[in-house]
Design a protein around this motif. Sequence first.
Motif, PDB file in Angstrom:
ATOM      1  N   VAL A 131       0.839  -1.199   0.000  1.00 37.88           N
ATOM      2  CA  VAL A 131       0.000   0.000   0.000  1.00 37.88           C
ATOM      3  C   VAL A 131       0.873   1.247   0.000  1.00 37.88           C
ATOM      4  CG1 VAL A 131      -1.734   1.306   1.297  1.00 37.88           C
ATOM      5  CG2 VAL A 131      -1.905  -1.198   1.123  1.00 37.88           C
ATOM      6  N   ARG A 132       1.930   1.267   0.805  1.00 31.89           N
ATOM      7  CA  ARG A 132       2.802   2.440   0.865  1.00 31.89           C
ATOM      8  C   ARG A 132       3.530   2.677  -0.453  1.00 31.89           C
ATOM      9  NH1 ARG A 132       7.591   4.164   0.927  1.00 31.89           N
ATOM     10  NH2 ARG A 132       8.387   2.072   0.443  1.00 31.89           N
ATOM     11  N   ALA A 133       4.031   1.577  -1.049  1.00 29.93           N
ATOM     12  CA  ALA A 133       4.819   1.712  -2.281  1.00 29.93           C
ATOM     13  C   ALA A 133       3.949   1.975  -3.498  1.00 29.93           C
ATOM     14  CB  ALA A 133       5.661   0.449  -2.498  1.00 29.93           C
ATOM     15  N   GLY A 134       2.713   1.528  -3.475  1.00 24.07           N
ATOM     16  CA  GLY A 134       1.793   1.785  -4.581  1.00 24.07           C
ATOM     17  C   GLY A 134       1.765   0.720  -5.642  1.00 24.07           C
ATOM     18  N   SER A 135       2.611  -0.297  -5.536  1.00 23.11           N
ATOM     19  CA  SER A 135       2.584  -1.391  -6.506  1.00 23.11           C
ATOM     20  C   SER A 135       3.282  -2.600  -5.926  1.00 23.11           C
ATOM     21  CB  SER A 135       3.268  -0.983  -7.814  1.00 23.11           C
ATOM     22  OG  SER A 135       4.668  -0.889  -7.643  1.00 23.11           O
ATOM     23  N   LEU A 136       2.986  -3.768  -6.499  1.00 19.68           N
ATOM     24  CA  LEU A 136       3.626  -4.996  -6.040  1.00 19.68           C
ATOM     25  C   LEU A 136       5.109  -5.000  -6.374  1.00 19.68           C
ATOM     26  CD1 LEU A 136       0.562  -5.758  -5.963  1.00 19.68           C
ATOM     27  CD2 LEU A 136       1.254  -8.081  -6.597  1.00 19.68           C
ATOM     28  N   SER A 137       5.462  -4.508  -7.542  1.00 16.82           N
ATOM     29  CA  SER A 137       6.856  -4.544  -7.966  1.00 16.82           C
ATOM     30  C   SER A 137       7.714  -3.618  -7.105  1.00 16.82           C
ATOM     31  CB  SER A 137       6.979  -4.164  -9.438  1.00 16.82           C
ATOM     32  OG  SER A 137       6.406  -2.877  -9.670  1.00 16.82           O
ATOM     33  N   ALA A 138       7.201  -2.417  -6.785  1.00 16.45           N
ATOM     34  CA  ALA A 138       7.960  -1.492  -5.938  1.00 16.45           C
ATOM     35  C   ALA A 138       8.133  -2.055  -4.536  1.00 16.45           C
ATOM     36  CB  ALA A 138       7.266  -0.136  -5.880  1.00 16.45           C
TER      37      ALA A 138
END
Length: 300
Positions: free
Chosen positions: A14-21
């Motif tokens: 949630v914090r990073a905004g994507s699964l890859s990040a």
Amino acid sequence: MDDLKRLALFAEVVRAGSLSAAGRHMGISTSAVSQQLRALEQAHGVTLLHRSTRKIALTEAGARLAEHCQALVDAAARARQQLTLARDAPEGELRLSAPVGFARHVAPALAPLLAEHPGLRLSLLVDDAMIDLIDARIDLALRAGRLADSNWAARRLCSFDFVLCAAPAYLARAGVPQAPGDLPAHQWVGGGRDGTPLAVELNGPAGERAPLRIEPRVMGNNQLSLQQLCAAGLGVMMAVRADIDDDLRAGRLVPVLPGWRGPRIPVWAVTPQRDGQPAKVRHALEAIRRYLLTVPGAVD
């Protein structure tokens, strides 16, 4: 435990905004992130987010959970911070034990440390008896001489020289010893008990050794009291150089056979464990060691 890790991973997604990040930050692959999130959803029977490798969309349940997961991650960070403080910054109560004669060194050794770290408190237990360190909850104990076997960890801080001394009035009355062989004829102040003779070995300036057996006139188990009795003129004493320095400087005691000395006595710091010691113990131990090496008669 797996659930906690997955909840923390969900918070990072949630914090990073994507699964890859999130995967790059956590050091795992995007597919591993996806698998862990799927396992979390399946374990609780709820969909948390609609996802792709580039974009996520929180469900209503996911949005509610995300707030609590972030709180969990923040609490873990604060817990790690407390561990770092315990490792790096001396604080809390330091329970220290020392013999009576040795306690005089505690104040000058630890006063600068206590002044520099207001979160550090000192609880000092002074006793010549061999107290049970576990029952007394001692963090750091100072000991001298031979140590009894135990499960505690011991570190040698320094060694102290033993010297022969007597009061000028006693020597004026009894005569000044000229050689080790003269000493048994003199009155002695020592640590023997029940009339048990003391075994004393002197080391000479050229490496000579002079073993002696002495029967003290005055005996006791308190070094300070024995030192005072020696200064009162009751006999010759084998004393730690550091303990009698003030009396020597003031002339209350004078050296006897100054070319000869007794064996050095090691000084130890005894702690419950060798590794992972809290900062309060490590800093106190180093402060005491640095101070002791400045005391007259101390050697590394």
